[in-house]
Write an enzyme that holds these catalytic residues in place. Sequence first.
Site, PDB file in Angstrom:
ATOM      1  N   LEU A  28      14.544  69.464 -38.114  1.00  0.00           N
ATOM      2  CA  LEU A  28      14.872  68.269 -37.001  1.00  0.00           C
ATOM      3  C   LEU A  28      13.859  67.663 -36.208  1.00  0.00           C
ATOM      4  O   LEU A  28      12.712  68.422 -36.194  1.00  0.00           O
ATOM      5  CB  LEU A  28      15.707  69.273 -35.990  1.00  0.00           C
ATOM      6  CG  LEU A  28      16.925  69.977 -36.290  1.00  0.00           C
ATOM      7  CD1 LEU A  28      17.521  70.705 -35.018  1.00  0.00           C
ATOM      8  CD2 LEU A  28      18.070  68.945 -36.712  1.00  0.00           C
ATOM      9  N   ASP A  29      13.819  66.603 -35.950  1.00  0.00           N
ATOM     10  CA  ASP A  29      12.608  65.880 -35.184  1.00  0.00           C
ATOM     11  C   ASP A  29      12.617  66.640 -33.862  1.00  0.00           C
ATOM     12  O   ASP A  29      13.410  67.434 -33.491  1.00  0.00           O
ATOM     13  CB  ASP A  29      13.280  64.432 -34.702  1.00  0.00           C
ATOM     14  CG  ASP A  29      13.327  63.511 -35.992  1.00  0.00           C
ATOM     15  OD1 ASP A  29      12.762  63.965 -36.894  1.00  0.00           O
ATOM     16  OD2 ASP A  29      14.018  62.495 -35.764  1.00  0.00           O
ATOM     17  N   ARG A  30      11.437  66.465 -33.356  1.00  0.00           N
ATOM     18  CA  ARG A  30      11.092  67.052 -31.918  1.00  0.00           C
ATOM     19  C   ARG A  30      12.107  67.086 -30.919  1.00  0.00           C
ATOM     20  O   ARG A  30      12.357  68.132 -30.129  1.00  0.00           O
ATOM     21  CB  ARG A  30       9.518  66.768 -31.573  1.00  0.00           C
ATOM     22  CG  ARG A  30       9.120  67.326 -30.396  1.00  0.00           C
ATOM     23  CD  ARG A  30       7.946  66.746 -29.643  1.00  0.00           C
ATOM     24  NE  ARG A  30       6.686  66.602 -30.651  1.00  0.00           N
ATOM     25  CZ  ARG A  30       5.509  67.633 -30.338  1.00  0.00           C
ATOM     26  NH1 ARG A  30       6.099  68.465 -29.442  1.00  0.00           N
ATOM     27  NH2 ARG A  30       4.693  67.509 -31.194  1.00  0.00           N
TER      28      ARG A  30
END
Length: 306
Positions: free
Chosen positions: A134-136
């Site tokens: 997942l993106d930050r």
Amino acid sequence: MKKFTTYKIEKEQDGFVLETYLKQTLQYSGRKIQKLTRKKGILLNGKAVFLQKKVKFGDTLRILNVEDAAYGVEPEDGNIAILYEDEYMLVLNKPARQLVHPTGQTTSGTLANYLACELQKRNIVTTIRPVHRLDRETSGCIIFAKDSRSQFILEQQLKEKTLKRTYWALVSGIVGPASGTIDAPIGAHPSKPNRRAINQLGEPAITHYRTVAHYTDTSLVELNLDTGRTHQIRLHLAHLGYPILGDGMYGVRFSGMLRQALHATYITFRRLQDDTEIKVQAPLPQDFIDAMEVCKKKEKAILPNQ
């Protein structure tokens, strides 16, 4: 002392090439088979054996238990929210603004660091294995496997689309049509290495979407992925003309939320021990709920035409 697990070759496996048996029946990855071969950890009827050897009904196969020696990251005390756990895997609820795993110069404060510490407290030593990313800034469901075999099986579920990821996003505009599929390949950005771009020479990328609700000038959209390219949802929605609110890279600024309005709401998979379908939900974080309220204040939510 080395520990082995023993398997008996059944009638339906008679004549299998050993490598095929290991991959199809035991669901071992090629990497694990190579590791076992190097350690002379595969014995057929008590003797070392070549991978192309055919096994017979009644043969005894002994496989070395190759245990992890380290976590792969530095254990660090921190809070983790476990949504689901069994002997093979965990589903965690990742907070926004936290990396899944150390990358670049960031070696601490990630979800992987915190999970390693949790397992250390339980006296469990195993490499931390995120099955996807997942993106930050994206919050919500993420799977970690507890061993290499489980990781391989879950990755196969991803490829076969029996492991499904469902996201919610707040986007700019009234999405039309209300549901559909975005099929647009994604490749490197021509000038910005930290970005991706729609590129006909890129890798295939498919996102399915449907509108959950719409407001005066924004929409709440549910998304399901057939592929998992970097920044796929963010880029696909921008390409469709409905960028994610708060996304500083592909979206539009939004005073109601200080990060991209994207949340991994559900994850569905086949439980490894019995193949039962399991669906896990990560509740919407407060900042996402607050952002929805900002959108609703402009106009009462209107359900889309079906």
